[in-house]
Design an enzyme around this catalytic site. Sequence first.
Site, PDB file in Angstrom:
ATOM      1  NE  ARG A 176       2.234  10.447   0.661  1.00 36.01           N
ATOM      2  CZ  ARG A 176       3.538  10.192   0.697  1.00 36.01           C
ATOM      3  NH1 ARG A 176       4.358  10.739  -0.158  1.00 36.01           N
ATOM      4  NH2 ARG A 176       4.033   9.377   1.616  1.00 36.01           N
ATOM      5  NE  ARG A 180      10.992   4.557   0.722  1.00 35.59           N
ATOM      6  CZ  ARG A 180      11.241   3.929   1.858  1.00 35.59           C
ATOM      7  NH1 ARG A 180      12.269   3.095   1.944  1.00 35.59           N
ATOM      8  NH2 ARG A 180      10.477   4.124   2.896  1.00 35.59           N
TER       9      ARG A 180
END
Length: 389
Positions: A176, A180
Site C-alpha cells: 500500500r 491521507r
Amino acid sequence: VTQPDLVVVGSGFFGLTLAERCAAELDLKVLILERRPHIGGNAYSEFDAETGIEVHKYGTHLFHTSNERVWEYVNRFTAFTNYQHKVFGKFKGQVYSLPMNLALINSFFGKSHTPDEARALIAEQASEISTEDAKNLEEKAISLIGRPLYEAFIKGYTAKQWQTDPTELSAEIITRLPVRYNFDNRYFNDKYEGLPVDGYTAWLQRMADHPNIEVRLNVDFLDPEVNAEFKGKVPIVYTGPVDEYFGNSEGRLSWRTVDLEQEILPVDDYQGTGVVNANDPEVPFTRELEFRHLHPEREASYTKGKTLVVREYSRFAEADDEPYYPINTAEDREKLLKYRDLANKEPMVLFGGRLGTYKYLDMHMAIASALSMYDNKVKPHFADGAEFK
Ligand code: FDA
C-alpha cells in the site's frame, strides 16, 4: 553472579526485557553478554558533550505502541515526553509535509483541493497502470498513487534506500502507499507515543539494574572460549544474528545498513524539525536528522549557537557492517527456513530479537516478543520444569 541460571546474549530491548523478567519475577541469576562496549543494542544513545544534545547512535528511535501490556511495562523504567513524530521531505527546493496528505497534494500541485477533488485527481493519475499488471516497484507505485507523486516522493528516495533502480525492485516490496485525504501529518497512528524523558540509555540501564543481573560488555558469545564456557551447560537466549550463530553454514542473510555522518553546525537551528527526507535523486543521503527537535523541552540545556545534524546513507551491508534492515529476498527466505530448522534443533538455546529471527522489529515489537517468549517458553521451563524449547 557466580553460576548463572540463564545466559542472555545481546543487551538490546529483547535481551533486556527477557533478563529483567527472569531476574525480577523468577529470581534467576542472569548473565548478559554484550559484544559492544555499551548496553542497549540499537536503541543506545549518548549526550553529545559539545552541544548537550542526545544523539541516537544507531539512527533515530521514536517510541510508539498500541499494546497496553508493553506500555504498562515500559513505564516501569521511564517516563515519556509527549513528543509526536512528524516527517518532512525536500524535493526540488521545496519542503513538503509527509506522509502524503492533503497539505502535500495542495502544495505539490500548486492549488487547493477538497478531499474529494484530491481523491479524484490521484485516482485519475493512478489509472495509467492497473495494480494487477504491475511488474516491478515503479509500476506498482504508479498504479497506486500516479506518476507525478511517485516520481517526486518515492522514486529517488527508494532508489537511494535500496541502491537499486525501482524498475528492478520487486512489486511485492510495497503493498500500500497510503495517501491521507486530510491534513493529518502525524507519522505514527499508535495510541501511545513519546520519548524517554531522560534518554534511552537511562531507560535501558534501569532495565538492567537488578542485583540478579550481571552485564559483561565487550564479550562476544561466538568467541570459542566464551562459547565453550556456556554452550550446552546453561539455558541461553541468543539475540545475535542467526546466520552467524551457525557459522553462516547456509550462506549469509542479506541486510541493508546505514552510514551515519555526524556534523556540528554553527547555528541554533538547522532545519526546524527532527527529520527531513531528501527526495532528490542527486542528493546522496536519504535523510537529515537534527536531534535537538526530538526534545524541545530540553532547549535551555543546549549550547547556544550550535546544533548537531546526522545524515543517513543507506547501502547493502558487507560482512563487518551493522545489519539494520532485512532485505528478505526469495533466497534469504530459503536460507532462513534452514536456519530456523537448525535453531529448533539446537539444545538449550532460544533465538529471539530482530537479529535472531531476521525480522525488522520496532522497539515495542521486540519488547512484546520478549514478553511472549518469557510467558510461553522461559517461565514454563524454570517454574514448571518444561523443556527449554
Ligand atoms: P538489538 O540489535 O537492539 O540488540 C542486539 C544486541 O546483541 C546488540 O547490542 C548486539 O551487539 C548484541 N550481539 C549480537 N551478537 C552478539 C554476540 N555474538 N555476542 C554478544 N552480543 C551480541 N524502533 C522503533 O520502535 N522506533 C524507531 O524509530 C526505530 N528506529 C530504528 C532505526 C534504525 C536505523 C534501526 C536499525 C532500528 C530502529 N528501530 C526502531 C528498531 C529497534 O532498534 C529494535 O526494535 C531494537 O533494536 C530491537 O532490539 P533487539 O534486542 O532485538 O536487537
